[in-house]
Design a protein around this motif. Sequence first.
Motif, PDB file in Angstrom:
ATOM      1  N   GLY A   2      -1.279  10.566  -3.927  1.00  0.00           N
ATOM      2  CA  GLY A   2      -1.075  11.568  -2.888  1.00  0.00           C
ATOM      3  C   GLY A   2       0.303  11.537  -2.253  1.00  0.00           C
ATOM      4  O   GLY A   2       0.794  12.542  -1.775  1.00  0.00           O
ATOM      5  N   CYS A   3       0.925  10.362  -2.243  1.00  0.00           N
ATOM      6  CA  CYS A   3       2.291  10.160  -1.725  1.00  0.00           C
ATOM      7  C   CYS A   3       2.430  10.404  -0.222  1.00  0.00           C
ATOM      8  O   CYS A   3       3.528  10.256   0.306  1.00  0.00           O
ATOM      9  CB  CYS A   3       3.326  11.017  -2.451  1.00  0.00           C
ATOM     10  N   ASP A   4       1.404  10.815   0.486  1.00  0.00           N
ATOM     11  CA  ASP A   4       1.577  11.127   1.914  1.00  0.00           C
ATOM     12  C   ASP A   4       0.793  10.147   2.794  1.00  0.00           C
ATOM     13  O   ASP A   4       0.158   9.212   2.312  1.00  0.00           O
ATOM     14  CB  ASP A   4       1.148  12.573   2.202  1.00  0.00           C
ATOM     15  N   THR A  49       2.357   4.732   9.590  1.00  0.00           N
ATOM     16  CA  THR A  49       1.898   4.580   8.209  1.00  0.00           C
ATOM     17  C   THR A  49       2.695   3.536   7.439  1.00  0.00           C
ATOM     18  O   THR A  49       2.205   2.959   6.481  1.00  0.00           O
ATOM     19  CB  THR A  49       1.923   5.940   7.486  1.00  0.00           C
ATOM     20  N   LEU A  50       3.946   3.299   7.860  1.00  0.00           N
ATOM     21  CA  LEU A  50       4.726   2.256   7.186  1.00  0.00           C
ATOM     22  C   LEU A  50       4.203   0.872   7.541  1.00  0.00           C
ATOM     23  O   LEU A  50       4.464  -0.094   6.829  1.00  0.00           O
ATOM     24  CB  LEU A  50       6.202   2.364   7.571  1.00  0.00           C
ATOM     25  N   PRO A  65       0.817  -1.218   0.000  1.00  0.00           N
ATOM     26  CA  PRO A  65       0.000   0.000   0.000  1.00  0.00           C
ATOM     27  C   PRO A  65       0.855   1.275   0.000  1.00  0.00           C
ATOM     28  O   PRO A  65       0.455   2.281  -0.582  1.00  0.00           O
ATOM     29  CB  PRO A  65      -0.797  -0.095   1.299  1.00  0.00           C
ATOM     30  N   CYS A  66       2.026   1.222   0.617  1.00  0.00           N
ATOM     31  CA  CYS A  66       2.895   2.412   0.644  1.00  0.00           C
ATOM     32  C   CYS A  66       3.326   2.795  -0.762  1.00  0.00           C
ATOM     33  O   CYS A  66       3.407   3.978  -1.095  1.00  0.00           O
ATOM     34  CB  CYS A  66       4.130   2.160   1.497  1.00  0.00           C
ATOM     35  N   LEU A  67       3.625   1.791  -1.588  1.00  0.00           N
ATOM     36  CA  LEU A  67       4.053   2.079  -2.957  1.00  0.00           C
ATOM     37  C   LEU A  67       2.864   2.534  -3.798  1.00  0.00           C
ATOM     38  O   LEU A  67       2.951   3.496  -4.563  1.00  0.00           O
ATOM     39  CB  LEU A  67       4.692   0.834  -3.577  1.00  0.00           C
ATOM     40  N   ARG A  68       1.734   1.845  -3.624  1.00  0.00           N
ATOM     41  CA  ARG A  68       0.554   2.192  -4.415  1.00  0.00           C
ATOM     42  C   ARG A  68       0.053   3.592  -4.073  1.00  0.00           C
ATOM     43  O   ARG A  68      -0.508   4.278  -4.909  1.00  0.00           O
ATOM     44  CB  ARG A  68      -0.550   1.154  -4.193  1.00  0.00           C
ATOM     45  N   ARG A  86      -2.066   7.061   2.129  1.00  0.00           N
ATOM     46  CA  ARG A  86      -1.899   5.668   2.568  1.00  0.00           C
ATOM     47  C   ARG A  86      -3.040   5.249   3.474  1.00  0.00           C
ATOM     48  O   ARG A  86      -3.455   4.088   3.471  1.00  0.00           O
ATOM     49  CB  ARG A  86      -0.543   5.510   3.271  1.00  0.00           C
ATOM     50  N   TYR A  87      -3.550   6.206   4.252  1.00  0.00           N
ATOM     51  CA  TYR A  87      -4.696   5.924   5.119  1.00  0.00           C
ATOM     52  C   TYR A  87      -5.907   5.531   4.278  1.00  0.00           C
ATOM     53  O   TYR A  87      -6.544   4.491   4.499  1.00  0.00           O
ATOM     54  CB  TYR A  87      -4.967   7.163   5.979  1.00  0.00           C
TER      55      TYR A  87
END
Lengths: 392, 160
Positions: A252-254, A382-383, A220-223, A258-259
């Motif tokens: 969004g990259c932030d 978030t990671l 999910p972090c990459l997506r 990710r949320y």
Amino acid sequence: MANVETMTINMGPQHPSTHGVLQLVLELDGETVVKATPHVGFLHRGIEKLSEHRTYHQILPLTDRLDYLAPMHNNLGYVLAVEKLLGLTDAIPERAQVVRVLLAELTRIKSHLVWLACHALDIGAMTVFIYCFREREHVMDMYEKISGARMTSNYFRVGGLSADLPVGIEQEMRDFVNDMPKHIETYEGLLTGNIIWQKRIKDVGVISAEDAIDLGVTGPCLRSSGVDWDLRRDQPYSGYENYDFKVIVDDGCDTWARYHARLNEMRESCKIVHQALDKLKPGPILADAPKVCLPPKQDVVNSIEGLIHQFKIITEGFKPEEGEIYVGVENPKGEVGFYINSDGSACPKRMKIRSASFVNLQALPKMCEGSLIADVVAVIGTLDIVLGEIDR
Amino acid sequence: MSEHAAVGKLKGKFSGSVLDVVEFRGETTITVKKEDIVAICTFMKKDLGYNFLADLCGVDYLGQTPRFMVVYNIYNVTTKDRLRIKVPVEESDATVDTVSVVWATANWHERECWDLMGVSFNNHPDLRRILMPADWEGHPLRKDYPLQGPGREPYQGRLK
């Protein structure tokens, strides 16, 4: 020259928001992080070394203890790798495949629930934690009914499953995924519109797509950095190509992106569970490979072949041919890969586990250097790291 | 099975460096000389699009020469294709040039490889132990390192 002097502080290994035993050495200029250095290895149990001394069946329980929030996924990655090594990939019965997908997606929901609970708690939203753990408890109960254990499931087997699903569990799963979207709305209701939540995670922990790929970030972090990559769709395993689901991509990259990505992934997982339940038909749960799969108990006590096969598998294990393979699966946290190098004996010569959290954590300095110390907590959350998987 | 497309291109560019190509279960493994690893990895990334290093690890072939292999599992995010590169490493000179200049993610993988396998990496920006304590002696994943810890008899274990 007031800003030249920096202060170094230790965050962890005993810190409530490091999700286990992660130590961060932070160099601070006032409240700004100048440099962050993660130290890992406090939970190193030598799983890779241990697996060089165990048969392929005996390694399976060790894989539960990698990402202990998503044990079924690790089991799945491992059995897929061994099946590929044996050339058994196409021999897995339909029912076993569907059950694997079913449980993998329930596990994804379970893992994302823990992420949301802890992430929100770290940032200060306590109520969500209780709600998420209430739903997670349902999955844990199902885990217990299916495999006998709440966390260390050890349920999949090379060639299929260890046992069939218990009676009545399908309805329980159906009820759970019917209710889940409502629960997700509740979480969103508690968080998304909350101004404190927004200020704490919007534009925090930004990482660009190029940096994310360069640092090996997956999942999910990459997506959420705008890279459209999901192994379930791109290199399907266990019949994922037969399911209709959306890969959640957000540019969004932030932390905010990710949320949302993870919440939407939970919704997609619910859809996959529904489809898998529709596909679930009675049938065999183990491949027809007597030299690899343990025979059913009645064969062991009633036939000499069954007895011999069981004895041989337990005492000697099975011996895949010489060769090496790498299989990656899409865990809730990212790509988990198993590289197995076989020398033709009953134990792997080398098994390397590419764990998603280990690689994702590498991006932490990039994501929090230059930001405030309070944001470090948000970035760790978030990671979605699990130290059991990082340290192996 | 036909040869992987990248093999031909690699052989065209680095004809003297490709030592061996193996196909197993649909996966291609290319063994190359360790002197050229950075040039080859750069070529794989820049020209062939293998922009993602999924994994890097060392394998100990105790009793054979060369003793170690360093294995790079690479992936092309666009074409969704996997490939494996291996370099043989002698025990007497257990060093490889770092590829962390090519893929930043190699940094920690190489630290882990150094820590557990004792293969060191030239020009690495930060070559420290990562999983074992900083003052640890020995490299636990080597085949001659006892399973039960230093100073213990090697685990005889299962008959292979």
